[in-house]
Design a protein around this motif. Sequence first.
Motif, PDB file in Angstrom:
ATOM      1  N   LEU B 112      66.507   5.790  30.682  1.00 27.76           N
ATOM      2  CA  LEU B 112      65.591   6.410  29.727  1.00 27.76           C
ATOM      3  C   LEU B 112      65.417   7.895  30.081  1.00 27.76           C
ATOM      4  O   LEU B 112      64.871   8.236  31.117  1.00 27.76           O
ATOM      5  CB  LEU B 112      64.249   5.679  29.779  1.00 27.76           C
ATOM      6  CG  LEU B 112      63.287   5.854  28.625  1.00 27.76           C
ATOM      7  CD1 LEU B 112      63.919   5.485  27.305  1.00 27.76           C
ATOM      8  CD2 LEU B 112      62.049   5.008  28.850  1.00 27.76           C
ATOM      9  N   ASP B 113      65.892   8.766  29.195  1.00 27.44           N
ATOM     10  CA  ASP B 113      66.016  10.199  29.495  1.00 27.44           C
ATOM     11  C   ASP B 113      64.747  10.867  30.002  1.00 27.44           C
ATOM     12  O   ASP B 113      64.779  11.639  30.952  1.00 27.44           O
ATOM     13  CB  ASP B 113      66.492  10.943  28.237  1.00 27.44           C
ATOM     14  CG  ASP B 113      67.999  11.023  28.194  1.00 27.44           C
ATOM     15  OD1 ASP B 113      68.625  10.617  29.199  1.00 27.44           O
ATOM     16  OD2 ASP B 113      68.552  11.475  27.180  1.00 27.44           O
ATOM     17  N   TYR B 114      63.621  10.590  29.343  1.00 30.16           N
ATOM     18  CA  TYR B 114      62.422  11.358  29.661  1.00 30.16           C
ATOM     19  C   TYR B 114      61.626  10.788  30.826  1.00 30.16           C
ATOM     20  O   TYR B 114      60.654  11.363  31.260  1.00 30.16           O
ATOM     21  CB  TYR B 114      61.524  11.468  28.418  1.00 30.16           C
ATOM     22  CG  TYR B 114      61.087  10.147  27.838  1.00 30.16           C
ATOM     23  CD1 TYR B 114      60.103   9.396  28.443  1.00 30.16           C
ATOM     24  CD2 TYR B 114      61.678   9.642  26.677  1.00 30.16           C
ATOM     25  CE1 TYR B 114      59.701   8.188  27.928  1.00 30.16           C
ATOM     26  CE2 TYR B 114      61.282   8.430  26.157  1.00 30.16           C
ATOM     27  CZ  TYR B 114      60.297   7.710  26.780  1.00 30.16           C
ATOM     28  OH  TYR B 114      59.908   6.504  26.273  1.00 30.16           O
ATOM     29  N   LYS B 137      67.159  12.645  16.122  1.00 23.88           N
ATOM     30  CA  LYS B 137      66.470  12.167  17.324  1.00 23.88           C
ATOM     31  C   LYS B 137      65.315  11.259  16.923  1.00 23.88           C
ATOM     32  O   LYS B 137      64.607  11.532  15.951  1.00 23.88           O
ATOM     33  CB  LYS B 137      65.939  13.351  18.128  1.00 23.88           C
ATOM     34  CG  LYS B 137      67.015  14.033  18.944  1.00 23.88           C
ATOM     35  CD  LYS B 137      66.391  15.037  19.886  1.00 23.88           C
ATOM     36  CE  LYS B 137      67.444  15.518  20.872  1.00 23.88           C
ATOM     37  NZ  LYS B 137      66.891  16.478  21.817  1.00 23.88           N
ATOM     38  N   ILE B 140      59.420   8.918  19.749  1.00 22.60           N
ATOM     39  CA  ILE B 140      58.970   7.760  20.500  1.00 22.60           C
ATOM     40  C   ILE B 140      57.541   7.968  20.978  1.00 22.60           C
ATOM     41  O   ILE B 140      57.218   8.983  21.575  1.00 22.60           O
ATOM     42  CB  ILE B 140      59.871   7.538  21.740  1.00 22.60           C
ATOM     43  CG1 ILE B 140      61.338   7.389  21.333  1.00 22.60           C
ATOM     44  CG2 ILE B 140      59.395   6.359  22.565  1.00 22.60           C
ATOM     45  CD1 ILE B 140      61.667   6.129  20.600  1.00 22.60           C
ATOM     46  N   ASP B 142      55.493   6.540  23.680  1.00 21.65           N
ATOM     47  CA  ASP B 142      55.569   5.703  24.876  1.00 21.65           C
ATOM     48  C   ASP B 142      54.179   5.647  25.516  1.00 21.65           C
ATOM     49  O   ASP B 142      53.632   6.675  25.887  1.00 21.65           O
ATOM     50  CB  ASP B 142      56.580   6.313  25.857  1.00 21.65           C
ATOM     51  CG  ASP B 142      56.806   5.435  27.067  1.00 21.65           C
ATOM     52  OD1 ASP B 142      55.850   4.755  27.480  1.00 21.65           O
ATOM     53  OD2 ASP B 142      57.925   5.420  27.587  1.00 21.65           O
ATOM     54  N   GLU B 149      57.697  11.632  22.705  1.00 16.00           N
ATOM     55  CA  GLU B 149      58.993  11.964  23.290  1.00 16.00           C
ATOM     56  C   GLU B 149      60.070  11.845  22.218  1.00 16.00           C
ATOM     57  O   GLU B 149      59.907  11.144  21.228  1.00 16.00           O
ATOM     58  CB  GLU B 149      59.311  11.006  24.450  1.00 16.00           C
ATOM     59  CG  GLU B 149      58.308  11.057  25.585  1.00 16.00           C
ATOM     60  CD  GLU B 149      58.383  12.358  26.370  1.00 16.00           C
ATOM     61  OE1 GLU B 149      59.423  13.033  26.290  1.00 16.00           O
ATOM     62  OE2 GLU B 149      57.390  12.697  27.030  1.00 16.00           O
ATOM     63  N   TYR B 150      61.179  12.519  22.461  1.00 18.40           N
ATOM     64  CA  TYR B 150      62.287  12.471  21.507  1.00 18.40           C
ATOM     65  C   TYR B 150      63.530  11.931  22.207  1.00 18.40           C
ATOM     66  O   TYR B 150      63.879  12.370  23.300  1.00 18.40           O
ATOM     67  CB  TYR B 150      62.552  13.869  20.944  1.00 18.40           C
ATOM     68  CG  TYR B 150      61.398  14.377  20.130  1.00 18.40           C
ATOM     69  CD1 TYR B 150      61.380  14.222  18.749  1.00 18.40           C
ATOM     70  CD2 TYR B 150      60.296  14.965  20.747  1.00 18.40           C
ATOM     71  CE1 TYR B 150      60.302  14.655  17.999  1.00 18.40           C
ATOM     72  CE2 TYR B 150      59.210  15.396  20.009  1.00 18.40           C
ATOM     73  CZ  TYR B 150      59.223  15.235  18.638  1.00 18.40           C
ATOM     74  OH  TYR B 150      58.144  15.649  17.901  1.00 18.40           O
ATOM     75  N   LEU B 151      64.187  10.982  21.572  1.00 12.73           N
ATOM     76  CA  LEU B 151      65.362  10.380  22.192  1.00 12.73           C
ATOM     77  C   LEU B 151      66.558  10.464  21.253  1.00 12.73           C
ATOM     78  O   LEU B 151      66.460  10.100  20.081  1.00 12.73           O
ATOM     79  CB  LEU B 151      65.111   8.898  22.482  1.00 12.73           C
ATOM     80  CG  LEU B 151      64.505   8.482  23.807  1.00 12.73           C
ATOM     81  CD1 LEU B 151      64.527   6.972  23.914  1.00 12.73           C
ATOM     82  CD2 LEU B 151      65.218   9.102  24.985  1.00 12.73           C
ATOM     83  N   ASN B 155      71.232   7.589  23.581  1.00 14.90           N
ATOM     84  CA  ASN B 155      70.376   7.179  24.685  1.00 14.90           C
ATOM     85  C   ASN B 155      69.520   5.972  24.308  1.00 14.90           C
ATOM     86  O   ASN B 155      69.400   5.019  25.077  1.00 14.90           O
ATOM     87  CB  ASN B 155      69.493   8.341  25.124  1.00 14.90           C
ATOM     88  CG  ASN B 155      68.780   8.051  26.427  1.00 14.90           C
ATOM     89  OD1 ASN B 155      67.581   7.886  26.459  1.00 14.90           O
ATOM     90  ND2 ASN B 155      69.536   7.942  27.509  1.00 14.90           N
ATOM     91  N   LEU B 156      68.963   6.006  23.111  1.00 10.05           N
ATOM     92  CA  LEU B 156      68.130   4.882  22.683  1.00 10.05           C
ATOM     93  C   LEU B 156      68.962   3.605  22.613  1.00 10.05           C
ATOM     94  O   LEU B 156      68.526   2.524  23.008  1.00 10.05           O
ATOM     95  CB  LEU B 156      67.472   5.183  21.331  1.00 10.05           C
ATOM     96  CG  LEU B 156      66.447   4.143  20.875  1.00 10.05           C
ATOM     97  CD1 LEU B 156      65.305   4.036  21.874  1.00 10.05           C
ATOM     98  CD2 LEU B 156      65.885   4.466  19.506  1.00 10.05           C
TER      99      LEU B 156
END
Lengths: 134, 337
Positions: B112-114, B137, B140, B142, B149-151, B155-156
């Motif tokens: 998970l990137d962030y 993007k 999200i 969370d 957050e942006y994914l 990645n998602l």
Amino acid sequence: MKKDQVPQDDANMLEGKTRDLQYAVDEHGNYTIVKSVGWEPKNIVLQRTWEEINEKLNHAREQVKTGKYSPLYYHMKKHLMNKWMLAKYAGVNVCKVWFHLKPKGYAKLSPENIEKYKKALNMKPGEDISDVDA
Amino acid sequence: MKIDYEHKMAAHCENGSIMSLMNYHGIKLSEAMVFGIGSGIYFSHIPIIKLNGMPMTSFRPWPGAIFKRVSKALDIDVEVTRFGDPEKAMRALDINLEKGIPTGLVVGVFYLDYFPTSYRFHFNAHNIIAIGKEDGKYIISDPIMETLEYLPYDNLKKVRFAQGLQAPKGKMYYIKGLPDDIDIKGAVIKGLKRTVREMVVLPGPVIGVRGIRYLSKKVRNYPRRFTPAVAAKHLGQIVRMQEEIGTGGAGFRFLFAAFLQEASSLLENPKLNELSARMTEIGDMWREFAVYAGRIIKERNEIETYDSIADMLLDISEQEKMVYKKLADIVRYLSKQ
């Protein structure tokens, strides 16, 4: 825990990206929410965990250099995986993964399988999978 | 497009996602309420279930249990889907977002990137909510992050199809329908009842307050059974399970105390508030345990103090037992009403 006792021990574990939410009581005994940047015991165990992982990783790197395992083994360990997980992530049969973890099997790795592994391990196209010092 | 959704932080991701989804649909419940109705407080130390080669100490019910219990107790119609094909899973999410439905997702946190790097393990039961898509993007919400957050798509897709223990398989959920009237009081009593059952009634030495006593016995033996380094590792695992991100501190005890306090005013029962104060004290005892354990782990040579932390656990077990016994009386009285 009282509101003013909520620990604020910053060890940069959250990297400033977020803060922990803690429940604590105010002066009237009512529960409120306080944000915390960290707590020492928690930081200690997390740091210890990562130290252990890094020790194991160094050991894995040595094993690769002495020719016991292939570089893929190092990357697998770096991503905290075992061969079953790597097989699932890469979409490669687990028996083949086992073979590729040995230097002998690694030498016979096809370009498409290399791509699969690189994708599974989040590596950029320019990165070299045989590089274990990064 | 972005759904008008209020981002809410929570101490625990599972409570948080249910709470904010329900809030969006007009049911205003706090995180503590969700936690209590879902009987989030729990303890087990089961030697045959291993995590990193060490017995697993668990302060929470099985991931997804709180969600299931809350939606059942409040009679909320939740649609849950799992997928075999990642592309299909992403398409289903897109369709949902286009319809304007905030959608809960179960993801693994390792990729998970962030997520903060130190917390990235292969933990595959993290809950997030997708609330829109902008420039390719996903937006999200969370529950453990302070802001949205942006994914990116890739990645998602990867985190939704994380592998390993409890692979989420693209699990996705959203609220489909709500009942006409919601019986929160009944749900609270039900939650309390289940808590009492799990912590003191269920037989066997490894679950509930007896589990804490059992753990105390084992901790006392650590210096005799293991080398100091391995003993410290075992102790570290217990503290990690107790205080890892999303426990609300001290193995959920404070969160439960907050719930008891709210339940006390909801059910107009002052006794519950007294128990809440007792639970806060127990939470502080758990914290003290973590502090001592942290010291042992850091020094690594103070073997004699394993005895003192084992005593602490024994004390906690006794204190908690008293609280749950009193809670059992209150629940009996409330269900008769």
